[in-house]
Structures are given as C-alpha cells and as structure tokens.
Motif scaffolding. Structure first.
Motif, PDB file in Angstrom:
ATOM      1  N   ILE A  16       0.801  -1.215   0.000  1.00 18.64           N
ATOM      2  CA  ILE A  16       0.000   0.000   0.000  1.00 18.64           C
ATOM      3  C   ILE A  16       0.839   1.272   0.000  1.00 18.64           C
ATOM      4  O   ILE A  16       0.344   2.344  -0.360  1.00 18.64           O
ATOM      5  CB  ILE A  16      -0.979   0.046   1.193  1.00 18.64           C
ATOM      6  N   SER A  17       2.120   1.213   0.392  1.00 19.79           N
ATOM      7  CA  SER A  17       2.938   2.421   0.416  1.00 19.79           C
ATOM      8  C   SER A  17       4.401   2.045   0.579  1.00 19.79           C
ATOM      9  O   SER A  17       4.750   0.852   0.698  1.00 19.79           O
ATOM     10  CB  SER A  17       2.502   3.358   1.551  1.00 19.79           C
ATOM     11  N   LEU A  18       5.270   3.072   0.584  1.00 22.19           N
ATOM     12  CA  LEU A  18       6.682   2.905   0.905  1.00 22.19           C
ATOM     13  C   LEU A  18       7.050   3.875   2.015  1.00 22.19           C
ATOM     14  O   LEU A  18       6.555   5.003   2.062  1.00 22.19           O
ATOM     15  CB  LEU A  18       7.567   3.174  -0.322  1.00 22.19           C
ATOM     16  N   HIS A  19       7.926   3.451   2.896  1.00 18.30           N
ATOM     17  CA  HIS A  19       8.463   4.289   3.964  1.00 18.30           C
ATOM     18  C   HIS A  19       9.949   4.507   3.669  1.00 18.30           C
ATOM     19  O   HIS A  19      10.690   3.554   3.466  1.00 18.30           O
ATOM     20  CB  HIS A  19       8.276   3.590   5.314  1.00 18.30           C
ATOM     21  N   ARG A  20      10.374   5.791   3.666  1.00 16.05           N
ATOM     22  CA  ARG A  20      11.759   6.108   3.303  1.00 16.05           C
ATOM     23  C   ARG A  20      12.436   6.871   4.444  1.00 16.05           C
ATOM     24  O   ARG A  20      11.845   7.777   5.018  1.00 16.05           O
ATOM     25  CB  ARG A  20      11.782   6.958   2.035  1.00 16.05           C
ATOM     26  N   THR A  21      13.679   6.502   4.753  1.00  9.55           N
ATOM     27  CA  THR A  21      14.473   7.164   5.782  1.00  9.55           C
ATOM     28  C   THR A  21      15.839   7.492   5.197  1.00  9.55           C
ATOM     29  O   THR A  21      16.590   6.583   4.833  1.00  9.55           O
ATOM     30  CB  THR A  21      14.656   6.275   7.022  1.00  9.55           C
ATOM     31  N   TRP A  22      16.179   8.781   5.127  1.00  8.48           N
ATOM     32  CA  TRP A  22      17.490   9.198   4.628  1.00  8.48           C
ATOM     33  C   TRP A  22      18.493   9.117   5.767  1.00  8.48           C
ATOM     34  O   TRP A  22      18.229   9.620   6.877  1.00  8.48           O
ATOM     35  CB  TRP A  22      17.405  10.602   4.041  1.00  8.48           C
ATOM     36  N   ILE A  23      19.645   8.482   5.533  1.00  8.25           N
ATOM     37  CA  ILE A  23      20.520   8.048   6.622  1.00  8.25           C
ATOM     38  C   ILE A  23      21.980   8.404   6.371  1.00  8.25           C
ATOM     39  O   ILE A  23      22.400   8.711   5.249  1.00  8.25           O
ATOM     40  CB  ILE A  23      20.401   6.526   6.821  1.00  8.25           C
TER      41      ILE A  23
END
Length: 269
Positions: A147-154
C-alpha cells in the motif's frame, strides 16, 4: 477563517523556518511546512506534502484574514501501491553499504534478506537532497497487499541525514492498517513482536523475533488480531502517544485470549 488559525506570522523572524503543517501534520516532529519571511515582512508558507499554501502582507494587519489556498485532495488515499512506488521498490537493493553501517551504529539486529526492508544508494528527497536511504515496503496487515513505501534518509554513523523531515511515506497513499514486515510471513508462526518505528523494532529483535514495524502509534493502537498468533510482544515508545497505543492494543489482544507482553527498548531518535 482567521489567519491566526493557520500560521502565526508574528512568531517568525526574517528567514526560512520549518513547522508542522496545520493540514496534514502527522506528529510533533513532522515539519513539512516551509515558512519564509522576507526582509520587508512579507511571508509565504507552503507544505511540500499536501500543497497547503498561505501568504501574509504586514500592511494588511497581523490578524487580517487571507484565505489559504489548499490543493484539492483526492476523496480517499490510494488503496494500493502506485506504479511509481512499485518501480522505486524494484530499484532498491538488499541492505548494504551505508544502510548496514547505519543499522549497526544504531545497535539494530539485521533483518533477513527476504523481509520488506531494502536500501537505495542515492534517493532524492522532496527538498532536492540526494543520498542513501532505507526503503521499506508497507503492506496491509491482513491482506498483505502493498500500500505504500516508507523512506528514511541516513548516514553511516547512525544519524539521520541533515534533511527535513528525514522520514517520509509516499504522499497520497494509505497508511492506516499498514505494517512493515521486517521478517517475512513464513517466519511468523505462533509469536510476533511489534513496535512503531523500524529502528525500535530491530532493537527489539535482539530479544524477540520475528518483528514488524507498525510505522506509528495510530497503527499500533489499531493493530488487528491475526489468525494463529498466540503471543504478541510490544516494544513501547516511552511517550504519551506510544503508551496509550500500547494499552489499546493490549486490551484488544488480551480480550481475545491472546498472550501479550510489553517491553521498552532504549534507542536513539
């Protein structure tokens, strides 16, 4: 409607600022509304997630009502993952490089390669920043549909990238009822561990596997009963929202005769 109901312009000096959007904010740290105050006192605010826009001119008075322009929203969020989301997910790769270093610095247990957490070496942020990111597939807890994507810039040292906000879901996609299956369904038999954030869940994984991330307190509070799961472990965020969500989840699962245990995991933000 009074302007003061949206942006309180007198609170901001000349320059650029980030605050929670009055329309789409998802929590205290969710600062998607950019506020710019010029040297002449004129101001403009714009949210890069929902396109809420508001402007201010001092000659009209600090409390002058200026009708905000809000982009017409779709009647409901997308119920499945968009073509863009599917293409991005396919462009991601198994955890490696900066992603592994980031998780190791956060003292996380590494999830299996067949879980729904991947990495991207150079993902573009809405602000224009490009850098390495964790990308997680969000699926419906019951139907397993994406249903979606979760993104974390690291960063490799365990910090989030210097970008605001460093974590984003895909705009216009459904979050409610979604989970991140850090361990695949095949690894889930009679017991499951859950937590809000990805890092919290992977810290919890040192004591309890398999684990899933539920993204936020709202999804934790509403986490549905799953067939065949007899024991549920919950890693609780030590804040009012996290504690309240855990209590709701515990009550629902305990009322159904399931075993539920609570734990608090200490980790960085």
């Amino acid at each position: 409607m009074s302007l003061a109901n949206f942006v309180v312009w007198a609170d901001f000096p000349t320059g650029k600022h980030r605050i929670a959007c009055p329309v789409c904010a998802r929590g205290r740290g969710d600062r998607t509304l950019g506020v710019t105050i010029e040297h002449d006192g004129n101001g403009v605010a714009h949210c890069f997630r929902c396109d809420f826009t508001e402007s201010f001119r001092p000659e009209r008075g600090a409390n002058c009502a200026i009708t905000p322009r809000i982009k017409a929203a779709a009647p409901t969020a997308k119920q499945d993952l968009s073509d863009y989301g599917r293409d991005l997910w396919c462009d991601c790769r198994a955890l490696s490089g900066v992603a592994l270093a980031y998780l190791d610095a956060r003292r996380c247990r590494m999830p299996p390669v067949d879980g729904d957490l991947r990495s991207h070496p150079s993902l573009k942020h809405p602000t224009g920043y490009v850098g390495p990111a964790l990308v997680a597939l969000v699926t419906d807890a019951l139907t397993r549909e994406p249903i979606s994507l979760h993104r974390t810039w690291i960063c490799a040292d365990g910090r989030k990238a210097e970008v605001d906000p460093p974590r984003l879901l895909l705009g216009g996609h459904r979050k409610q009822g979604g989970v991140i299956r850090l361990w695949p369904d095949e690894a889930v038999t009679v017991g499951l561990g859950i937590a809000e954030g990805i890092e919290t869940a992977l810290s919890f994984a040192w004591a309890h596997t398999p684990v899933w991330s539920l993204i936020d307190a709202g999804n934790l509070a509403a986490f549905p009963l799953l067939p065949a799961i007899e024991s549920l472990g919950i890693s609780v965020d030590d804040d009012a929202a996290g504690l309240a969500a855990a209590r709701k989840c515990v009550q629902r699962w305990a009322n159904a005769g399931r075993e539920v245990t609570l734990a608090k995991v200490t980790h960085g933000t």
